[in-house]
Design a protein around this motif. Structure first.
Motif, mmCIF file in Angstrom:
data_model
loop_
_atom_site.group_PDB
_atom_site.id
_atom_site.type_symbol
_atom_site.label_atom_id
_atom_site.label_comp_id
_atom_site.label_asym_id
_atom_site.label_seq_id
_atom_site.Cartn_x
_atom_site.Cartn_y
_atom_site.Cartn_z
ATOM 1 N N THR A 19 42.616 44.363 18.759
ATOM 2 C CA THR A 19 41.203 44.579 18.434
ATOM 3 C C THR A 19 40.334 44.260 19.635
ATOM 4 O O THR A 19 40.686 43.434 20.483
ATOM 5 C CB THR A 19 40.768 43.700 17.251
ATOM 6 O OG1 THR A 19 40.984 42.318 17.579
ATOM 7 C CG2 THR A 19 41.549 44.050 15.997
ATOM 8 N N SER A 20 39.185 44.922 19.699
ATOM 9 C CA SER A 20 38.250 44.658 20.786
ATOM 10 C C SER A 20 37.465 43.378 20.538
ATOM 11 O O SER A 20 36.987 42.739 21.475
ATOM 12 C CB SER A 20 37.268 45.832 20.934
ATOM 13 O OG SER A 20 36.501 45.993 19.751
ATOM 14 N N GLY A 21 37.354 42.994 19.256
ATOM 15 C CA GLY A 21 36.626 41.784 18.895
ATOM 16 C C GLY A 21 37.568 40.642 18.588
ATOM 17 O O GLY A 21 38.777 40.833 18.398
ATOM 18 N N THR A 38 32.791 41.230 14.723
ATOM 19 C CA THR A 38 32.446 42.581 15.143
ATOM 20 C C THR A 38 31.133 42.609 15.922
ATOM 21 O O THR A 38 30.330 41.688 15.877
ATOM 22 C CB THR A 38 32.298 43.509 13.921
ATOM 23 O OG1 THR A 38 31.177 43.084 13.132
ATOM 24 C CG2 THR A 38 33.548 43.498 13.076
ATOM 25 N N SER A 42 28.658 49.135 17.961
ATOM 26 C CA SER A 42 29.885 49.325 18.724
ATOM 27 C C SER A 42 30.828 50.261 17.991
ATOM 28 O O SER A 42 31.235 49.983 16.852
ATOM 29 C CB SER A 42 30.571 47.968 18.955
ATOM 30 O OG SER A 42 31.868 48.144 19.452
ATOM 31 N N GLU A 44 33.804 50.686 19.006
ATOM 32 C CA GLU A 44 35.095 49.989 19.053
ATOM 33 C C GLU A 44 35.283 49.108 17.832
ATOM 34 O O GLU A 44 36.383 49.015 17.273
ATOM 35 C CB GLU A 44 35.209 49.155 20.335
ATOM 36 C CG GLU A 44 35.351 49.964 21.615
ATOM 37 C CD GLU A 44 34.023 50.513 22.102
ATOM 38 O OE1 GLU A 44 32.961 50.156 21.513
ATOM 39 O OE2 GLU A 44 34.038 51.307 23.059
ATOM 40 N N SER A 45 34.209 48.417 17.411
ATOM 41 C CA SER A 45 34.314 47.548 16.234
ATOM 42 C C SER A 45 34.622 48.361 14.985
ATOM 43 O O SER A 45 35.399 47.941 14.129
ATOM 44 C CB SER A 45 33.020 46.761 16.034
ATOM 45 O OG SER A 45 32.931 45.687 16.937
ATOM 46 N N ASP A 48 38.175 49.097 15.102
ATOM 47 C CA ASP A 48 38.950 47.900 14.751
ATOM 48 C C ASP A 48 39.119 47.788 13.234
ATOM 49 O O ASP A 48 40.212 47.513 12.724
ATOM 50 C CB ASP A 48 38.259 46.639 15.269
ATOM 51 C CG ASP A 48 38.342 46.499 16.785
ATOM 52 O OD1 ASP A 48 39.165 47.195 17.401
ATOM 53 O OD2 ASP A 48 37.571 45.693 17.335
ATOM 54 N N GLU A 120 30.533 49.545 11.593
ATOM 55 C CA GLU A 120 31.809 48.934 11.181
ATOM 56 C C GLU A 120 31.806 48.606 9.693
ATOM 57 O O GLU A 120 32.856 48.633 9.032
ATOM 58 C CB GLU A 120 32.119 47.688 12.030
ATOM 59 C CG GLU A 120 31.493 46.389 11.564
ATOM 60 C CD GLU A 120 30.025 46.269 11.917
ATOM 61 O OE1 GLU A 120 29.528 45.128 11.904
ATOM 62 O OE2 GLU A 120 29.352 47.298 12.186
ATOM 63 N N LYS A 184 24.998 43.103 19.667
ATOM 64 C CA LYS A 184 26.453 43.152 19.553
ATOM 65 C C LYS A 184 27.042 41.791 19.202
ATOM 66 O O LYS A 184 28.128 41.697 18.643
ATOM 67 C CB LYS A 184 27.061 43.652 20.870
ATOM 68 C CG LYS A 184 26.792 45.125 21.160
ATOM 69 C CD LYS A 184 27.456 45.562 22.445
ATOM 70 C CE LYS A 184 27.240 47.049 22.701
ATOM 71 N NZ LYS A 184 27.896 47.509 23.940
#
Length: 417
Positions: A19-21, A38, A42, A44-45, A48, A120, A184
């Protein structure tokens, strides 16, 4: 115990996707709570969340949403579908205006970044629906949080918060990269009030610390140890540390009692509640003293009270571009409502404006978009009615104080007869 302990009864999720977070697992009894921190702006989140749920390791998902925000996410027009008259009658106009201002700020973030804040959370909603997983809403109602912030901060800081909200609406500058980065790390409320939260314990407590505790208590209610084996908890990275700390220590056997205490709105001080009645008594006493000295002075005080209240409150509705009938009605009503704490000039002004310019279907359908621009607050009949209410109320309050000091000066000044 944490994810490094080997004495857990249930099997923790094995080899979760990268995960990015930040990811943290806390084990309580037979249940593993995997908390994903998260970023609310984002892509990415959001990925995730999708990947973790798709792994099939979790039998329930908890997210940092309350019922109101969940409803708003599923029904974007919910704000505009409210009964405006009831909003004013129940004293919720300020909260609705604040929510619209926050929504306008959120929309600006989305337009600039290309990502809708809370993506997210939307990903979690969709993935749970697709996989038929229980969805747990664990955050405190945003309206309660705003009320507790308002009650908790000093009166002088309330003006700063209000000014900050107005500034976020009026400014058409791009949101800075620094502000987006702060978003973020936290959430919409934290990003909006971040400047004050960092310096004010009174603001930090209801905005962040209380919500950390609240989410832990909600987990203890909705997903107590043993009900589920593995629970994925999706929260903003700014809440990760505090929520984990609360889960790692024994929570109360009856979390409902403490949770309800965190939902209560602190009542205003007795002095604050008594102030309108005290002002009314002082003004009426001033009239009596004036007439007892001489009739001319008494009528002078009454006329000044009427004109100052009427001009300031009625003039304020002109700023809101109220209907002429609304302006005239407010001019005559404000001096009377200022002497009656049970009804305000703003309520009268908004009621007349609603009667004269009833919002149309398109006003409700375009409300969220219109308030992203300053001129949209005047263009849309719903938001304009809110402006009429707020400005008439502010004008009447200023008029009461100005006229009150004028009366005091006339009666007790050096030149008083």
């Amino acid at each position: 115990m944490t994810q490094d302990d080997s004495s857990s009864v249930a099997a923790a999720p094995t080899s979760p996707p990268a995960t990015s977070g930040p990811l943290k697992t806390v084990t309580v009894g037979d249940t593993h709570y995997t908390l994903l921190g998260t970023a609310h702006v984002s892509a990415e989140s959001a990925d995730d969340v999708r990947n973790l749920i798709a792994s099939g390791s979790y039998d329930a998902v908890a997210i940092e949403l309350c019922d109101a925000r969940h409803h708003s996410m599923n029904n974007p027009d919910a704000m505009g579908e409210q009964d405006l008259f009831q909003v004013f009658k129940q004293g919720k106009a300020g909260m609705v205006a604040a929510s619209l201002a926050l929504g306008a700020f959120q929309q600006r973030i989305a337009e600039q970044s290309g990502i809708q804040p809370g993506a997210e959370m939307r990903a979690a909603l969709d993935a749970c629906k697709e996989r038929k997983l229980p969805l747990l809403l664990v955050d405190r109602d945003v309206g309660i949080t705003l009320k507790r912030i308002y009650r908790n901060v000093p009166w002088w800081q309330r003006f700063s918060l209000f000014s900050g909200l107005i500034g976020s609406v009026m400014s058409r500058q791009d949101v800075s990269k620094e502000d987006i980065e702060k978003l973020k790390e936290g959430d919409m409320l934290e990003a909006t009030f971040n400047e004050f939260a960092a310096e004010s314990e009174a603001l930090y407590t209801p905005l962040i610390r209380e919500r950390d505790r609240y989410m832990a208590l909600r987990l203890a209610e909705e997903a107590p140890p043993g009900r589920y084996k593995n629970v994925l908890v999706v929260i903003g990275a700014g809440h990760l540390k505090g929520t984990v700390e609360h889960l790692e220590v024994p929570l109360p056997e009856s979390p409902t009692t403490e949770r309800e205490a965190l939902e209560a709105t602190p009542p205003p001080s007795k002095l604050w509640k008594a102030a309108p009645w005290l002002i009314t008594a002082l003004v009426l006493t001033g009239f009596v003293i004036g007439f007892s000295r001489n009739t001319e002075l008494g009528w002078q005080l009454v006329i000044e009270w009427f004109l100052i209240n009427g001009i300031l409150s009625g003039g304020a509705t002109i700023i809101a571009l109220a209907h002429p009938v609304t302006v005239i009605t407010t001019f005559f009503a404000a001096p009377l409502t200022s002497l009656n704490p049970t009804i305000g000039a703003g309520f009268v002004a908004a009621g007349v404006e609603l009667y004269m310019r009833k919002p149309k279907v398109r006003d409700f359908s375009t409300l969220r978009h219109d308030v992203t621009e300053l001129k949209g607050w005047w263009k849309n009949r719903v938001s304009r009615t809110l402006l009429v209410f707020l400005l008439a109320t502010i004008g009447s309050a200023i008029g009461t104080w100005v006229a009150g000091f004028r009366i005091a000066g006339a009666l007790f000044g050096s030149g008083a007869p």
